[in-house]
Design a protein around this motif. Sequence first.
Motif, PDB file in Angstrom:
ATOM      1  N   SER A  94      34.901  65.295 -89.970  1.00 52.15           N
ATOM      2  CA  SER A  94      34.229  64.050 -89.736  1.00 52.15           C
ATOM      3  C   SER A  94      35.092  62.716 -89.993  1.00 52.15           C
ATOM      4  N   ARG A  95      35.893  62.825 -90.838  1.00 54.69           N
ATOM      5  CA  ARG A  95      36.652  61.925 -91.626  1.00 54.69           C
ATOM      6  C   ARG A  95      37.764  61.722 -90.365  1.00 54.69           C
ATOM      7  N   TRP A  96      38.288  63.078 -89.909  1.00 56.92           N
ATOM      8  CA  TRP A  96      39.321  62.887 -89.085  1.00 56.92           C
ATOM      9  C   TRP A  96      38.809  62.113 -87.490  1.00 56.92           C
ATOM     10  N   ILE A  97      37.566  62.367 -87.176  1.00 53.42           N
ATOM     11  CA  ILE A  97      36.861  62.028 -86.013  1.00 53.42           C
ATOM     12  C   ILE A  97      36.906  60.490 -86.240  1.00 53.42           C
ATOM     13  N   VAL A  98      36.340  59.875 -87.293  1.00 49.43           N
ATOM     14  CA  VAL A  98      36.416  58.394 -87.616  1.00 49.43           C
ATOM     15  C   VAL A  98      37.596  57.903 -87.680  1.00 49.43           C
ATOM     16  N   ALA A  99      38.619  58.533 -88.380  1.00 45.93           N
ATOM     17  CA  ALA A  99      40.102  57.921 -88.317  1.00 45.93           C
ATOM     18  C   ALA A  99      40.550  58.113 -86.702  1.00 45.93           C
ATOM     19  N   GLY A 100      40.249  58.895 -86.053  1.00 41.68           N
ATOM     20  CA  GLY A 100      40.779  58.729 -84.632  1.00 41.68           C
ATOM     21  C   GLY A 100      40.206  57.697 -83.884  1.00 41.68           C
ATOM     22  N   LEU A 101      38.767  57.752 -84.067  1.00 39.05           N
ATOM     23  CA  LEU A 101      38.046  56.430 -83.309  1.00 39.05           C
ATOM     24  C   LEU A 101      38.769  55.054 -83.942  1.00 39.05           C
ATOM     25  N   ILE A 102      38.860  54.887 -85.029  1.00 36.40           N
ATOM     26  CA  ILE A 102      39.447  53.636 -85.514  1.00 36.40           C
ATOM     27  C   ILE A 102      40.975  53.465 -84.807  1.00 36.40           C
TER      28      ILE A 102
END
Length: 93
Positions: free
Chosen positions: A2-10
């Motif tokens: 989920s950290r990678w998904i949040v970073a990608g969305l940012i």
Amino acid sequence: MSRWIVAGLIVLNVLLGAGLWMRMGGEKTAMAQIGAAQSDYTAVVGYSNQQSFIYMLQLSTGRLVALRVDPINHRVDAVAAKNVTQDLTRVRN
């Protein structure tokens, strides 16, 4: 994960914001005729017999063109053209 998904969305939001900022900001300039010869035109719109006409005069050559506008068929037809150089020189003097 989920950290990678949040970073990608940012990162995606930053890129979209930068694109929006570049699109909205800055000076809008027309780049269509860079280096082209500049001409001076005068245009007048007229109406006759329920028809629209555009009269365009190119001052550098003295050419006068009458165009008929047909909004139903989405056309502009050339009606007449005349060289009015003699008239222009008489008016300028």
